[in-house]
Design a protein around this motif. Structure first.
Motif, PDB file in Angstrom:
ATOM      1  N   LEU A  18      46.490  42.456  34.712  1.00 41.83           N
ATOM      2  CA  LEU A  18      44.770  42.969  34.377  1.00 41.83           C
ATOM      3  C   LEU A  18      44.459  43.817  35.537  1.00 41.83           C
ATOM      4  O   LEU A  18      44.515  43.402  36.793  1.00 41.83           O
ATOM      5  CB  LEU A  18      44.120  41.584  34.630  1.00 41.83           C
ATOM      6  CG  LEU A  18      44.574  40.734  33.185  1.00 41.83           C
ATOM      7  CD1 LEU A  18      43.445  39.340  33.324  1.00 41.83           C
ATOM      8  CD2 LEU A  18      44.168  41.421  31.671  1.00 41.83           C
ATOM      9  N   SER A  29      36.506  41.551  30.293  1.00 39.09           N
ATOM     10  CA  SER A  29      36.337  40.212  30.382  1.00 39.09           C
ATOM     11  C   SER A  29      36.793  39.792  28.953  1.00 39.09           C
ATOM     12  O   SER A  29      37.624  38.706  28.697  1.00 39.09           O
ATOM     13  CB  SER A  29      35.048  39.893  30.362  1.00 39.09           C
ATOM     14  OG  SER A  29      34.602  39.937  31.758  1.00 39.09           O
ATOM     15  N   ALA A  32      40.604  39.807  28.636  1.00 39.73           N
ATOM     16  CA  ALA A  32      41.060  38.780  29.430  1.00 39.73           C
ATOM     17  C   ALA A  32      40.902  37.412  28.594  1.00 39.73           C
ATOM     18  O   ALA A  32      41.840  36.629  28.656  1.00 39.73           O
ATOM     19  CB  ALA A  32      40.179  38.731  30.632  1.00 39.73           C
ATOM     20  N   TRP A  46      46.501  39.277  38.178  1.00 46.88           N
ATOM     21  CA  TRP A  46      45.368  40.254  38.350  1.00 46.88           C
ATOM     22  C   TRP A  46      45.913  41.135  39.624  1.00 46.88           C
ATOM     23  O   TRP A  46      46.607  40.510  40.507  1.00 46.88           O
ATOM     24  CB  TRP A  46      44.081  39.550  38.725  1.00 46.88           C
ATOM     25  CG  TRP A  46      43.062  40.487  39.146  1.00 46.88           C
ATOM     26  CD1 TRP A  46      42.407  41.361  38.305  1.00 46.88           C
ATOM     27  CD2 TRP A  46      42.579  40.829  40.253  1.00 46.88           C
ATOM     28  NE1 TRP A  46      41.314  42.082  39.022  1.00 46.88           N
ATOM     29  CE2 TRP A  46      41.612  41.762  40.273  1.00 46.88           C
ATOM     30  CE3 TRP A  46      42.933  40.446  41.775  1.00 46.88           C
ATOM     31  CZ2 TRP A  46      40.841  42.329  41.251  1.00 46.88           C
ATOM     32  CZ3 TRP A  46      42.185  41.087  42.746  1.00 46.88           C
ATOM     33  CH2 TRP A  46      41.327  41.961  42.528  1.00 46.88           C
ATOM     34  N   ARG A  68      36.930  40.667  39.287  1.00 45.66           N
ATOM     35  CA  ARG A  68      38.148  39.611  39.157  1.00 45.66           C
ATOM     36  C   ARG A  68      37.450  38.160  38.945  1.00 45.66           C
ATOM     37  O   ARG A  68      38.041  37.590  37.825  1.00 45.66           O
ATOM     38  CB  ARG A  68      39.132  39.586  40.203  1.00 45.66           C
ATOM     39  CG  ARG A  68      39.884  38.271  40.424  1.00 45.66           C
ATOM     40  CD  ARG A  68      40.800  37.876  39.081  1.00 45.66           C
ATOM     41  NE  ARG A  68      41.406  36.693  39.359  1.00 45.66           N
ATOM     42  CZ  ARG A  68      40.664  35.371  38.950  1.00 45.66           C
ATOM     43  NH1 ARG A  68      39.848  35.751  38.038  1.00 45.66           N
ATOM     44  NH2 ARG A  68      41.518  34.388  39.287  1.00 45.66           N
ATOM     45  N   LEU A  71      36.641  37.414  35.064  1.00 45.08           N
ATOM     46  CA  LEU A  71      37.403  37.362  34.111  1.00 45.08           C
ATOM     47  C   LEU A  71      38.007  35.909  33.787  1.00 45.08           C
ATOM     48  O   LEU A  71      38.470  35.741  32.784  1.00 45.08           O
ATOM     49  CB  LEU A  71      38.841  38.007  34.718  1.00 45.08           C
ATOM     50  CG  LEU A  71      38.657  39.595  34.824  1.00 45.08           C
ATOM     51  CD1 LEU A  71      39.992  40.138  35.268  1.00 45.08           C
ATOM     52  CD2 LEU A  71      38.191  40.304  33.606  1.00 45.08           C
TER      53      LEU A  71
END
Length: 89
Positions: A18, A29, A32, A46, A68, A71
């Motif tokens: 990601l 989001s 994810a 990530w 991050r 997510l």
């Protein structure tokens, strides 16, 4: 593209990196969440690419880390161990 993942014959060895939002221009989001449901958090990695983003003028590391956190839970440590072997710490 995400729906293509569910049509793959075998996703047991599929891992996804990601990116930071400055790389995609997308709000990650929803992507994810789909990938977490489909693959499991342990197969998502990530990466921020910081400090080599070519976007330093509009984003800093703190903003990338904040993104991050939005997510959701990822288990980078397990994914990295699966992909590259046990840590040498």
């Amino acid at each position: 593209m995400l729906s293509r993942i569910t049509r793959l014959a075998d996703i047991s060895r599929l891992y996804v990196k990601l990116p930071a939002p400055c790389r995609t221009g997308l709000y990650m989001s929803a992507h994810a969440a789909f990938l977490t449901r489909t693959l499991g958090a342990e197969r998502l990695v990530w990466g921020s690419d910081w400090p080599h983003t070519q976007h330093e003028g509009r984003v800093d590391f703190a903003k990338v880390v904040e993104h991050r956190e939005r997510l959701g839970p990822l288990n980078d440590t397990k994914a990295i161990g699966d992909l590259y072997g046990p840590s040498m710490d």
